[in-house]
Write an enzyme that holds these catalytic residues in place. Structure first.
Site, short mmCIF file in Angstrom:
data_model
loop_
_atom_site.label_atom_id
_atom_site.label_comp_id
_atom_site.label_asym_id
_atom_site.label_seq_id
_atom_site.Cartn_x
_atom_site.Cartn_y
_atom_site.Cartn_z
N HIS A 99 1.82 7.18 2.46
CA HIS A 99 3.09 6.93 1.79
C HIS A 99 3.13 7.52 0.39
O HIS A 99 4.14 8.06 -0.06
CB HIS A 99 3.36 5.42 1.69
CG HIS A 99 4.55 5.11 0.84
ND1 HIS A 99 4.44 4.85 -0.52
CD2 HIS A 99 5.87 5.07 1.11
CE1 HIS A 99 5.65 4.64 -1.03
NE2 HIS A 99 6.53 4.77 -0.06
N CYS A 100 2.01 7.46 -0.33
CA CYS A 100 2.06 7.69 -1.78
C CYS A 100 2.19 9.15 -2.19
O CYS A 100 3.17 9.55 -2.82
CB CYS A 100 0.82 7.08 -2.42
SG CYS A 100 0.77 5.27 -2.33
#
Length: 423
Positions: free
Chosen positions: A265-266
């Site tokens: 996600h990051c």
């Protein structure tokens, strides 16, 4: 409830029971809070209720230990009774690569509909600076209550690294910023009660910016070694030997490794929140944009390398049998969010190359145009494949196992064996 010290601890609500929210809910329950975990996915709620963790950041024993204090639900009515409400919902990019605040806006609206005076609301979702004291505050104040006076508002970004057992809430400083000093004090006291070291920031915006900086740092450095790897390949230089040599410097250098792309996600998403926000203000964030493009281009370059090998070996693309090993975004996790394996598969399919995959954590993979099922007999798949491509070095893929492949393209490091080549 009242603790042994006589201090009252009111119920806590955690909205979003994913990789960040569920560990936080478990930590709060372990610290003695009665916790309500709110999620819109009834399947996930059912799994947690049955003691089955839906994410690997929490174990079955973890859930069993807090089964009397943690209750998962899809009913937002539970929020009204909670003194502290924490938003841990996803903040993805949309199909055009722009920030999608839809999940956060929806969750904030749900909190608004159950907000009461005296509550503490904390945002943990990664987002651009100005979100908490901007859109989030505006939605919550539609109740007629004023943030910083009638209820407390703070921001504290999650710092979860799936698969990393060395760092957790107890030894990772919790960045915390408040709308006011009183908001900050209250949020800091909450995280301290969980056993977390707290680092206070001047406001919510510094905490929001710090989280994006952390991931932009990684994005930029990964892009650096990814582009460097391509240069080394074209110049006939062994990139892995070069990186090992550079890593001997005990100061002024931090090792990063190239690979088939970035996922999770990051790193692929968070820097783009600041890129977008800066662009709205007429302030380009060139380095992050360039790094994003380099990392997004790695699967295409890997596809080029694969097709070049097939051509050099006299194999037509349609006659090939390419086996991908490890389709998660990092080793030894089951997380496929933004995995570079998907754009690689789509690119190979577009060139007419048949693709199979194996991953101990992924039984099937939706490519967007087709659903691929895992090759269950790994030794047989290795011996039959025209080319095996190692994308993630899961523990399953030992040197002995990989030696069974006819030809190996190792994108994770120095190649294994003589019938192989590396990134």
């Amino acid at each position: 409830m009242t603790t042994a010290t006589g201090r009252h601890r009111g119920p806590v609500a955690v909205i979003g029971l994913g990789y960040a929210g569920l560990p936080l809910a478990v930590n709060a329950a372990t610290a003695g809070y009665d916790v309500r975990g709110l999620d819109t996915d009834p399947l996930r709620v059912g799994q947690i209720t049955q003691g089955v963790p839906p994410v690997e950041t929490v174990t079955t024993p973890d859930l069993a230990a807090v089964r009397h204090r943690l209750r998962a639900t899809t009913d937002p009515a539970c929020l009204t009774a909670c003194d502290t409400v924490i938003l841990c919902v996803p903040t993805p990019l949309d199909s055009h690569g722009r920030p999608d605040l839809g999940p956060l806006t929806s969750a904030t609206t749900t909190v608004r509909d159950h907000l009461r005076a005296g509550q503490l609301v904390i945002v943990e979702s990664t987002t651009y600076p100005g979100t908490t004291d901007g859109p989030v505050r505006e939605i919550l104040q539609q109740t007629g209550l004023t943030a910083g006076i009638d209820f407390a508002l703070a921001y504290s970004p999650e710092r979860i690294d799936p698969g990393n057992t060395a760092y957790n809430l107890a030894n990772t400083p919790k960045l915390t910023g408040g709308l006011t000093d009183r908001c900050l004090d209250r949020a800091a006291a909450f995280y301290t009660s969980l056993g977390a070291p707290v680092h206070r920031t001047r406001s919510t915006r510094e905490a929001e910016a710090a989280k994006i900086l952390e991931n932009t740092y990684r994005q930029v450095n990964i892009a650096l070694v990814n582009e460097f790897a391509q240069l080394c390949h074209h110049m006939g230089i062994d990139v892995w030997d070069t990186l090992a040599a550079a890593a001997t410097k005990p100061f002024g250098y931090t090792p990063f490794r190239p690979g088939p792309g970035v996922g999770g996600h990051c790193i692929p998403a968070d820097p783009m929140y600041l890129v977008h926000r800066a662009g709205e203000m007429g302030l380009p964030f060139h380095l992050a944009q360039t790094a994003q493009q380099i990392n997004l281009g790695m699967p295409l370059w890997i596809a080029d390398r694969i097709c070049k090998h097939l051509d050099d070996s006299g194999t037509r693309p349609t006659d090939a049998d390419v086996l991908l090993l490890g389709v998660t975004y990092k080793p030894d996790v089951a997380d496929i969010r933004n995995t570079p394996a998907l754009p690689l598969i789509r690119e190979l399919h577009a060139r007419g190359v048949p693709v199979r995959f194996h991953d101990p954590y992924v039984p099937e993979l939706d490519t967007g145009t087709a659903t691929l099922r895992r090759a269950e007999d790994l030794p047989k798949a290795l011996t039959s494949a025209t080319l095996t491509v190692l994308l993630q070095r899961h523990r399953t893929y030992s040197a002995r196992t990989l030696a069974g492949s006819r030809r190996l393209f190792d994108t994770t490091g120095p190649a294994h064996g003589t019938e192989s080549f590396a990134l």
